[in-house]
Design a protein around this motif. Structure first.
Motif, mmCIF file in Angstrom:
data_model
loop_
_atom_site.group_PDB
_atom_site.id
_atom_site.type_symbol
_atom_site.label_atom_id
_atom_site.label_comp_id
_atom_site.label_asym_id
_atom_site.label_seq_id
_atom_site.Cartn_x
_atom_site.Cartn_y
_atom_site.Cartn_z
ATOM 1 N N ILE A 95 0.810 -1.050 -0.124
ATOM 2 C CA ILE A 95 0.078 0.142 -0.084
ATOM 3 C C ILE A 95 0.942 1.320 -0.130
ATOM 4 C CG2 ILE A 95 -1.585 1.450 1.712
ATOM 5 C CD1 ILE A 95 -2.852 -1.382 2.230
ATOM 6 N N LEU A 119 -0.166 0.377 -4.264
ATOM 7 C CA LEU A 119 -1.210 -0.464 -4.615
ATOM 8 C C LEU A 119 -2.412 -0.235 -3.768
ATOM 9 C CD1 LEU A 119 1.776 -2.002 -5.529
ATOM 10 C CD2 LEU A 119 0.151 -3.913 -5.869
ATOM 11 N N ASN A 120 -3.385 -0.471 -4.476
ATOM 12 C CA ASN A 120 -4.898 -0.493 -3.779
ATOM 13 C C ASN A 120 -5.161 -1.805 -3.080
ATOM 14 O OD1 ASN A 120 -7.391 0.093 -2.976
ATOM 15 N ND2 ASN A 120 -8.232 0.331 -4.934
ATOM 16 N N ASN A 147 -6.305 -2.263 0.240
ATOM 17 C CA ASN A 147 -7.023 -2.268 1.430
ATOM 18 C C ASN A 147 -8.108 -3.299 1.664
ATOM 19 O OD1 ASN A 147 -5.775 0.064 2.513
ATOM 20 N ND2 ASN A 147 -7.055 1.420 1.644
ATOM 21 N N GLN A 149 -4.341 -6.649 -8.543
ATOM 22 C CA GLN A 149 -4.051 -5.340 -8.180
ATOM 23 C C GLN A 149 -2.557 -5.256 -8.739
ATOM 24 O OE1 GLN A 149 -5.519 -2.502 -7.738
ATOM 25 N NE2 GLN A 149 -7.168 -3.693 -7.680
#
Length: 122
Positions: free
Chosen positions: A60, A64-65, A67, A116
């Protein structure tokens, strides 16, 4: 989220070591060999996904997304490992159907990472 995932991963890893040692030494004369194996499986998956949470936090930070992957790993650890710990200690068979839900959360978390990373421009 980064701090939360780093802290949760660290706690999961630490508890995995504590609970794994408990399984190896404290459960020997209290539960069956099968139950000890179930308990050790819970600790193993908890360790792997604690480390995965730490990796998610780092990724993150790189942009990078992830969550959702982190939350799926937290849910998976609580459902999968948690249900196995309770099953090993109590013998409550009704916990059996909960374990695969945790496994599904793990799979979804890893799938999110795969997607991702594939989309990310390095």
């Amino acid at each position: 989220m980064i701090k939360l995932f780093l802290m949760a991963g660290s706690v999961f890893c630490m508890l995995s070591v504590v609970l794994g040692a408990f399984a190896a030494h404290g459960l020997k004369n209290r539960v069956s060999e099968y139950a000890i194996g179930v308990f050790k499986t819970a600790a193993e998956y908890q360790m792997v996904h604690g480390l995965a949470l730490i990796a998610v936090a780092i990724l993150i930070k790189w942009g990078l997304n992830l969550n959702a992957a982190g939350w799926f790993f937290i849910a998976g650890t609580l459902l999968f490992s948690g249900s196995l710990y309770l099953l090993a200690m109590t013998g409550w068979k009704w916990l059996g159907p909960i374990t695969p839900l945790g496994g599904l959360c793990f799979i979804v978390g890893w799938l999110i990472i795969l997607v991702q990373v594939a989309r990310f421009k390095f």
